[in-house]
Design an enzyme around this catalytic site. Sequence first.
Site, PDB file in Angstrom:
ATOM      1  N   ASN A   5       0.802  -1.223   0.000  1.00 12.53           N
ATOM      2  CA  ASN A   5       0.000   0.000   0.000  1.00 12.53           C
ATOM      3  C   ASN A   5       0.834   1.271   0.000  1.00 12.53           C
ATOM      4  O   ASN A   5       0.359   2.327  -0.380  1.00 12.53           O
ATOM      5  CB  ASN A   5      -0.947  -0.010   1.208  1.00 12.53           C
ATOM      6  CG  ASN A   5      -0.216  -0.182   2.519  1.00 12.53           C
ATOM      7  OD1 ASN A   5       0.837  -0.806   2.582  1.00 12.53           O
ATOM      8  ND2 ASN A   5      -0.740   0.373   3.579  1.00 12.53           N
ATOM      9  N   ALA A  54     -14.264  -2.704  -2.378  1.00 15.02           N
ATOM     10  CA  ALA A  54     -14.796  -1.986  -3.542  1.00 15.02           C
ATOM     11  C   ALA A  54     -14.209  -0.587  -3.677  1.00 15.02           C
ATOM     12  O   ALA A  54     -13.978  -0.109  -4.781  1.00 15.02           O
ATOM     13  CB  ALA A  54     -16.318  -1.900  -3.429  1.00 15.02           C
ATOM     14  N   THR A  93     -28.679  -9.405   6.838  1.00 17.75           N
ATOM     15  CA  THR A  93     -29.229  -8.947   5.564  1.00 17.75           C
ATOM     16  C   THR A  93     -28.141  -8.226   4.768  1.00 17.75           C
ATOM     17  O   THR A  93     -27.374  -7.440   5.315  1.00 17.75           O
ATOM     18  CB  THR A  93     -30.404  -7.978   5.820  1.00 17.75           C
ATOM     19  OG1 THR A  93     -31.362  -8.655   6.624  1.00 17.75           O
ATOM     20  CG2 THR A  93     -31.044  -7.533   4.525  1.00 17.75           C
ATOM     21  N   CYS A 178      -3.181   4.492   7.179  1.00 12.41           N
ATOM     22  CA  CYS A 178      -3.456   3.923   8.502  1.00 12.41           C
ATOM     23  C   CYS A 178      -2.545   4.520   9.568  1.00 12.41           C
ATOM     24  O   CYS A 178      -2.875   4.516  10.740  1.00 12.41           O
ATOM     25  CB  CYS A 178      -3.281   2.407   8.496  1.00 12.41           C
ATOM     26  SG  CYS A 178      -3.126   1.669   6.895  1.00 12.41           S
TER      27      CYS A 178
END
Lengths: 254, 127
Positions: A5, A54, A93, A178
Site C-alpha cells: 500500500n 470496492a 441482511t 493507517c
Amino acid sequence: MHVNNEIGVITDIGAIGEICRAKKVFFHVDAAQSVGKVDIDVTAMKIDLLSACAHKIYGPKGIGILYVSRKPRVRLEAQMHGGGHERGMRSGTLATHQIVGMGEAFRIAKAEMHAENIRIMALKQRLWDGLSDMEEVFINGSPDQRVPGNLNVSFNFVEGESLIMSLNDLAVSSGSACTSASLEPSYVLRALGLNDEMAHSSLRFSIGRFTTEENVDFAIGKIRAAVEKLRELSPLWDMYKDGVDLNSIEWAAH
Amino acid sequence: MAYSDKVLDHYENPRNVGKMDAEDDTVGTGMVGAPACGDVMRLQIKVGDDGVIQDAKFKTYGCGSAIASSSLLTEWVKGRTLDEAASIKNTEIAEELALPPVKIHCSVLAEDAIKAAVKDFREKHSA
C-alpha cells in the site's frame, strides 16, 4: 499483501502460492491494492483465500469480498453469527445497493484495466520526469515491479509533513493512511533499508482514473517550488551543500 | 491535522531565516534535534557588547510546527538579554502557537535551541 500500500510493489504471489500448496499451508492474499490493477488468477496463483474491497476501485465504501476456494476446501469460522446466510459465513441482511455498486465497479475495472494501466503509467513517467532532475530525489521501491499508479519518492533534507503542508492543493500522503497520524517513519521504507531521515522525507503520489496530464504538470510545479522553499529553510541542506557528512555528526536523539 | 493560523503564518512567511558565521565571536549557535527523529533546529544569535541579542537567525528541518516554533523564537529573543532569552519556556511558545499535544515536542526543541545558543556564546567568552 499482493501490492504494497505504500510503495506499490507487486509481490510474486504465484511463487508464494506454489510454496504454500507444496507445504499444504492455506494461502490468504490481501488484494486490496491489486484488484483492478493487475491480473489475478486464483487457480494459477494457487490462492486459497483472497480479500479485496470496492472503494479502492471506485466502488462504494463499506463493502468488500472474501474469496474462498472450494478445492482445496477451507473451513472458516464465521465472525458474524445469526441466521446462517452465505453458507453460514456471514449472517445478516445484505446491502444490495452496495453489492450492485461493487459489481459494476469491478465490471468497469476489468473492461478498462489494461488500457488504463498504459495511460496511468505514462502519467507516472511524466511526473517522475518532472521531479527526477532535482538533486537528492529518490524513488522508493522497485521502479519496474510496481503498479502503474504509485510513485513513492524521498526528497532528502526535506521533512514529509512540512512538504505536505506546502502542497495543500494536492492530495498526497506520507506513509500509509493507517499510520498518517503517527510521527514514526514508515516501517515499510525502514524495511527497504532507508534510514529514518530518508523515511521521514518521503511522499506517496497516487495516479488514478481521473488524473490528467494537466493535473500532473500542476503537481510538478507545486512540488518543485515546495521542495526548494523547504530546502532553503533546512539546516541539513545547508550542511549537505557545505560538504558536511551528516552521518559524521553526533545528533542528540530526542 | 489542523494547524493554527499563527503556525500557518510562520510557516508561510518564516521570519529571520538564515545563517551566521558560527566562528564569529559575537555569534552563539545552538543546533538541536536529530534527522532520524524528523526535527533539526539551528538557531543563531548575535550578541552586542551590552549582552543584548541584536539579531537571530534560524533554519529548521521538521514539520510546520517545528518551523513555526523556531521562527517565533527568533522574533522573541531579539532585544532580550541572554538571561531573558534562556528563560523562555516551551509552554509560552506552545501557547502562543496553539500547538496540539502531539506537537508540544516542537516547542521543547525550540527552548532547547535557544538555551544551546546562549550556552555556546557563553562558552566562547568564558576562556
